[in-house]
Scaffold this motif. Structure first.
Motif, PDB file in Angstrom:
ATOM      1  N   THR A  42       0.866  -1.184   0.000  1.00  0.00           N
ATOM      2  CA  THR A  42       0.000   0.000   0.000  1.00  0.00           C
ATOM      3  C   THR A  42       0.906   1.239   0.000  1.00  0.00           C
ATOM      4  OG1 THR A  42      -0.125  -0.162   2.419  1.00  0.00           O
ATOM      5  CG2 THR A  42      -1.957  -1.075   1.165  1.00  0.00           C
ATOM      6  N   PRO A  43       1.433   1.613  -1.161  1.00  0.00           N
ATOM      7  CA  PRO A  43       2.349   2.752  -1.214  1.00  0.00           C
ATOM      8  C   PRO A  43       1.691   4.041  -0.710  1.00  0.00           C
ATOM      9  CG  PRO A  43       2.429   1.485  -3.258  1.00  0.00           C
ATOM     10  CD  PRO A  43       1.255   0.978  -2.471  1.00  0.00           C
ATOM     11  N   HIS A  44       2.395   4.743   0.167  1.00  0.00           N
ATOM     12  CA  HIS A  44       1.969   6.065   0.630  1.00  0.00           C
ATOM     13  C   HIS A  44       3.200   6.769   1.190  1.00  0.00           C
ATOM     14  CE1 HIS A  44       1.486   3.281   4.046  1.00  0.00           C
ATOM     15  NE2 HIS A  44       1.537   4.291   4.874  1.00  0.00           N
ATOM     16  N   ASP A  45       3.101   8.052   1.432  1.00  0.00           N
ATOM     17  CA  ASP A  45       4.234   8.843   1.891  1.00  0.00           C
ATOM     18  C   ASP A  45       4.459   8.576   3.375  1.00  0.00           C
ATOM     19  OD1 ASP A  45       6.098  10.733   2.657  1.00  0.00           O
ATOM     20  OD2 ASP A  45       5.250  12.331   1.431  1.00  0.00           O
ATOM     21  N   ILE A  46       5.371   7.666   3.682  1.00  0.00           N
ATOM     22  CA  ILE A  46       5.526   7.270   5.082  1.00  0.00           C
ATOM     23  C   ILE A  46       6.231   8.344   5.912  1.00  0.00           C
ATOM     24  CG2 ILE A  46       5.402   4.791   4.650  1.00  0.00           C
ATOM     25  CD1 ILE A  46       8.424   4.682   4.802  1.00  0.00           C
ATOM     26  N   ILE A  47       7.049   9.174   5.282  1.00  0.00           N
ATOM     27  CA  ILE A  47       7.727  10.210   6.068  1.00  0.00           C
ATOM     28  C   ILE A  47       6.721  11.239   6.575  1.00  0.00           C
ATOM     29  CG2 ILE A  47       9.432  12.067   6.012  1.00  0.00           C
ATOM     30  CD1 ILE A  47      11.045  10.418   4.035  1.00  0.00           C
ATOM     31  N   SER A  48       5.843  11.722   5.688  1.00  0.00           N
ATOM     32  CA  SER A  48       4.855  12.717   6.128  1.00  0.00           C
ATOM     33  C   SER A  48       3.761  12.090   6.989  1.00  0.00           C
ATOM     34  CB  SER A  48       4.230  13.412   4.911  1.00  0.00           C
ATOM     35  OG  SER A  48       3.499  12.493   4.121  1.00  0.00           O
ATOM     36  N   THR A  49       3.447  10.815   6.754  1.00  0.00           N
ATOM     37  CA  THR A  49       2.377  10.164   7.511  1.00  0.00           C
ATOM     38  C   THR A  49       2.802   9.845   8.930  1.00  0.00           C
ATOM     39  OG1 THR A  49       1.513   9.168   5.481  1.00  0.00           O
ATOM     40  CG2 THR A  49       0.780   8.200   7.552  1.00  0.00           C
ATOM     41  N   TYR A  50       4.013   9.323   9.089  1.00  0.00           N
ATOM     42  CA  TYR A  50       4.421   8.829  10.407  1.00  0.00           C
ATOM     43  C   TYR A  50       5.528   9.658  11.064  1.00  0.00           C
ATOM     44  CZ  TYR A  50       2.055   4.823   8.315  1.00  0.00           C
ATOM     45  OH  TYR A  50       1.141   4.018   7.678  1.00  0.00           O
ATOM     46  N   GLY A  51       6.251  10.455  10.272  1.00  0.00           N
ATOM     47  CA  GLY A  51       7.352  11.213  10.845  1.00  0.00           C
ATOM     48  C   GLY A  51       6.920  12.125  11.981  1.00  0.00           C
ATOM     49  N   LYS A  52       5.748  12.713  11.840  1.00  0.00           N
ATOM     50  CA  LYS A  52       5.272  13.643  12.873  1.00  0.00           C
ATOM     51  C   LYS A  52       4.940  12.948  14.180  1.00  0.00           C
ATOM     52  CE  LYS A  52       0.492  13.505  11.034  1.00  0.00           C
ATOM     53  NZ  LYS A  52       0.806  12.734   9.789  1.00  0.00           N
ATOM     54  N   LEU A  53       4.780  11.635  14.142  1.00  0.00           N
ATOM     55  CA  LEU A  53       4.464  10.868  15.355  1.00  0.00           C
ATOM     56  C   LEU A  53       5.717  10.547  16.164  1.00  0.00           C
ATOM     57  CD1 LEU A  53       1.959   8.309  13.774  1.00  0.00           C
ATOM     58  CD2 LEU A  53       1.419  10.474  14.919  1.00  0.00           C
ATOM     59  N   ILE A  54       6.872  10.712  15.543  1.00  0.00           N
ATOM     60  CA  ILE A  54       8.131  10.388  16.219  1.00  0.00           C
ATOM     61  C   ILE A  54       8.664  11.663  16.861  1.00  0.00           C
ATOM     62  CG2 ILE A  54      10.439   9.420  15.929  1.00  0.00           C
ATOM     63  CD1 ILE A  54       9.389   8.034  13.370  1.00  0.00           C
ATOM     64  N   GLN A  55       8.480  11.768  18.156  1.00  0.00           N
ATOM     65  CA  GLN A  55       8.823  12.984  18.875  1.00  0.00           C
ATOM     66  C   GLN A  55      10.104  12.858  19.699  1.00  0.00           C
ATOM     67  OE1 GLN A  55       6.955  15.938  18.652  1.00  0.00           O
ATOM     68  NE2 GLN A  55       5.954  14.795  16.994  1.00  0.00           N
ATOM     69  N   LYS A  56      10.393  11.668  20.196  1.00  0.00           N
ATOM     70  CA  LYS A  56      11.553  11.468  21.079  1.00  0.00           C
ATOM     71  C   LYS A  56      12.705  10.801  20.345  1.00  0.00           C
ATOM     72  CE  LYS A  56       8.797  11.150  25.316  1.00  0.00           C
ATOM     73  NZ  LYS A  56       8.477  10.314  26.500  1.00  0.00           N
ATOM     74  N   ALA A  57      12.418   9.764  19.598  1.00  0.00           N
ATOM     75  CA  ALA A  57      13.461   9.062  18.849  1.00  0.00           C
ATOM     76  C   ALA A  57      13.885   9.886  17.643  1.00  0.00           C
ATOM     77  CB  ALA A  57      12.955   7.691  18.405  1.00  0.00           C
ATOM     78  N   LYS A  58      15.053   9.582  17.124  1.00  0.00           N
ATOM     79  CA  LYS A  58      15.465  10.156  15.850  1.00  0.00           C
ATOM     80  C   LYS A  58      14.757   9.394  14.732  1.00  0.00           C
ATOM     81  CE  LYS A  58      18.418  13.112  17.555  1.00  0.00           C
ATOM     82  NZ  LYS A  58      18.354  12.828  18.994  1.00  0.00           N
ATOM     83  N   THR A  59      14.547  10.055  13.603  1.00  0.00           N
ATOM     84  CA  THR A  59      13.847   9.460  12.469  1.00  0.00           C
ATOM     85  C   THR A  59      14.825   9.185  11.337  1.00  0.00           C
ATOM     86  OG1 THR A  59      11.843  10.707  13.015  1.00  0.00           O
ATOM     87  CG2 THR A  59      11.978   9.750  10.810  1.00  0.00           C
ATOM     88  N   PHE A  60      14.816   7.941  10.869  1.00  0.00           N
ATOM     89  CA  PHE A  60      15.640   7.553   9.730  1.00  0.00           C
ATOM     90  C   PHE A  60      14.738   7.014   8.629  1.00  0.00           C
ATOM     91  CE2 PHE A  60      18.994   7.893  12.735  1.00  0.00           C
ATOM     92  CZ  PHE A  60      20.194   7.934  12.041  1.00  0.00           C
ATOM     93  N   VAL A  61      15.259   7.034   7.409  1.00  0.00           N
ATOM     94  CA  VAL A  61      14.552   6.446   6.278  1.00  0.00           C
ATOM     95  C   VAL A  61      15.529   5.541   5.540  1.00  0.00           C
ATOM     96  CG1 VAL A  61      15.094   8.319   4.658  1.00  0.00           C
ATOM     97  CG2 VAL A  61      13.041   6.924   4.305  1.00  0.00           C
ATOM     98  N   VAL A  62      14.991   4.491   4.919  1.00  0.00           N
ATOM     99  CA  VAL A  62      15.791   3.587   4.103  1.00  0.00           C
ATOM    100  C   VAL A  62      14.933   3.129   2.936  1.00  0.00           C
ATOM    101  CG1 VAL A  62      15.123   1.488   5.357  1.00  0.00           C
ATOM    102  CG2 VAL A  62      17.337   1.565   4.186  1.00  0.00           C
ATOM    103  N   GLY A  63      15.586   2.783   1.835  1.00  0.00           N
ATOM    104  CA  GLY A  63      14.845   2.254   0.695  1.00  0.00           C
ATOM    105  C   GLY A  63      15.046   3.076  -0.568  1.00  0.00           C
ATOM    106  N   GLY A  64      16.099   2.795  -1.302  1.00  0.00           N
ATOM    107  CA  GLY A  64      16.313   3.453  -2.590  1.00  0.00           C
ATOM    108  C   GLY A  64      16.615   4.931  -2.517  1.00  0.00           C
TER     109      GLY A  64
END
Length: 377
Positions: free
Chosen positions: A286-308
């Motif tokens: 189910t492709p969707h923009d995971i950075i904009s969808t879930y990034g805002k939920l990560i408040q304490k941990a650092k956020t990383f992305v992987v995949g191409g």
């Protein structure tokens, strides 16, 4: 690309840059799943090549499971811990940092897949994964996994993850990463198509997230803030994928609750089409923009992305504050000096040696592993 070369605090350590090395199956351990001498050279090369942090290949937490590979390393006994200790020592001597990725394959195993395995193939529910013929790289023919056995008491597996985290600490790792992506056990609990339990471990999003959260809590008891999480909400790989509404609801809850545990980082694994083979003519993801969808939920941990992600895109994502860092996979595999190449504007043009990607006990293990050339600086 100055943004990629700024230090970053993860838990109680600081990494020197944001160009990090993702976990990648390499299949070079010995037959008893003990990390080998050539594995030490492989990780040392990439520490010397400037990786901000290295995450090991997926590492089996228990002998009570097979895997799709016969030489994936484990971390359940003293010999394996000693093998890993040699690797963490040289990585640290080279100025690097390294996390151990903890792994249980769940239903993605086979009754004949591992002479070390004992007992049945366990999964959240007795539902086999479809369309994975040929994934058991060392078995003849194209076997598929049989019907798995529902895990009677998932808390037993939680305890195995905690034991593995203890072993990782003894082995000298800086932290651990929970592999909750790509259709393996934690992901199987999260997905409503592979988890149809009616007890407290299944049903609602909260219940399906329980297993992963309990594993994270157990690891935090061992490593404190040096615990991380890798997830692939967009699914597809290994017969994973829910409708978009259910996907967003489930992963939003899981990420929000995981972030309360003061993790070091959470990695969002982007959708990649080649890892979503059609099943009965239809993709599962189910492709969707995971950075904009879930990034805002990560408040304490650092956020990383992987995949191409390309270096140019990585720099933009970090510079604009969308993520804190980026994991590269194949680029680190084929370029032991990837961070140095990016810093000095060198080409990233080594070709992937596909025939040797997962090794072969009949050929020299360095092929497609430690023989990729670095640039002279």
């Amino acid at each position: 690309m100055a943004a990629l070369f700024t230090p970053l605090t993860l838990g109680d350590i600081t990494i020197k840059n944001r160009i990090c090395m993702s976990a990648m199956t390499r299949n070079r351990a010995d037959p008893n799943r003990v990390p080998s001498h050539i594995m030490k050279k492989y990780y040392l090369q990439r520490a010397l090549g400037g990786a901000g942090i290295i995450v090991t290949e997926a590492t089996l937490i228990s002998p009570q499971q097979g895997s799709q590979f016969d030489r994936s390393p484990g971390i359940w006994n003293a010999e394996q811990v000693a093998g890993w200790r040699k690797i963490t020592n040289v990585v640290h001597l080279a100025g690097g940092r390294i996390y151990c990725q903890l792994w249980h394959v769940g239903r993605l195993s086979h009754g004949s897949a591992d002479g070390l395995a004992t007992g049945p193939v366990y999964a959240p529910s007795a539902i086999p994964a479809r369309q994975i013929k040929g994934c058991f790289h060392f078995l003849p023919g194209t076997p598929e996994p049989g019907l798995p056995t529902e895990i009677p008491d998932p808390s037993v597996i939680v305890a195995q993850f905690k034991d593995a985290a203890h072993n990782a600490k003894i082995a000298g790792f800086d932290g651990v990463e929970l592999h909750a992506a790509s259709g393996f056990l934690v992901h199987q609990f999260l997905d409503s198509t592979s988890n149809v339990r009616t007890d407290k471990w299944g049903g609602s999003s909260e219940n399906r997230a329980r297993f992963g959260l309990e594993v994270l809590k157990a690891c935090v008891e061992v490593f404190g803030t040096n615990v991380s999480l890798k997830i692939s909400p967009e699914g597809g790989f290994n017969d994973m994928g829910m409708p978009l509404k259910d996907t967003v609801e489930t992963f939003s809850y899981f990420i929000s609750e995981a972030d309360k545990l003061n993790l070091s980082y959470i990695t969002l694994y982007r959708y990649t089409p080649h890892k979503d083979p059609p099943i009965k003519g239809k993709e599962r993801g189910t492709p969707h923009d995971i950075i904009s969808t879930y990034g805002k939920l990560i408040q304490k941990a650092k956020t990383f992305v992987v995949g191409g992600v390309t270096p140019e895109e990585a720099d933009e994502l970090v510079k604009t504050g969308q993520v804190d860092g980026v994991f590269f996979g194949v680029a680190w595999l084929t370029h032991p000096d990837l961070a140095k190449r990016i810093r000095h504007g060198k080409s990233i043009d080594n070709m992937l040696a596909v025939p040797h990607l997962y090794g072969d006990s009949n050929v020299d293990p360095k092929l497609g592993y430690t023989d990729y050339p670095a640039v002279t600086y």
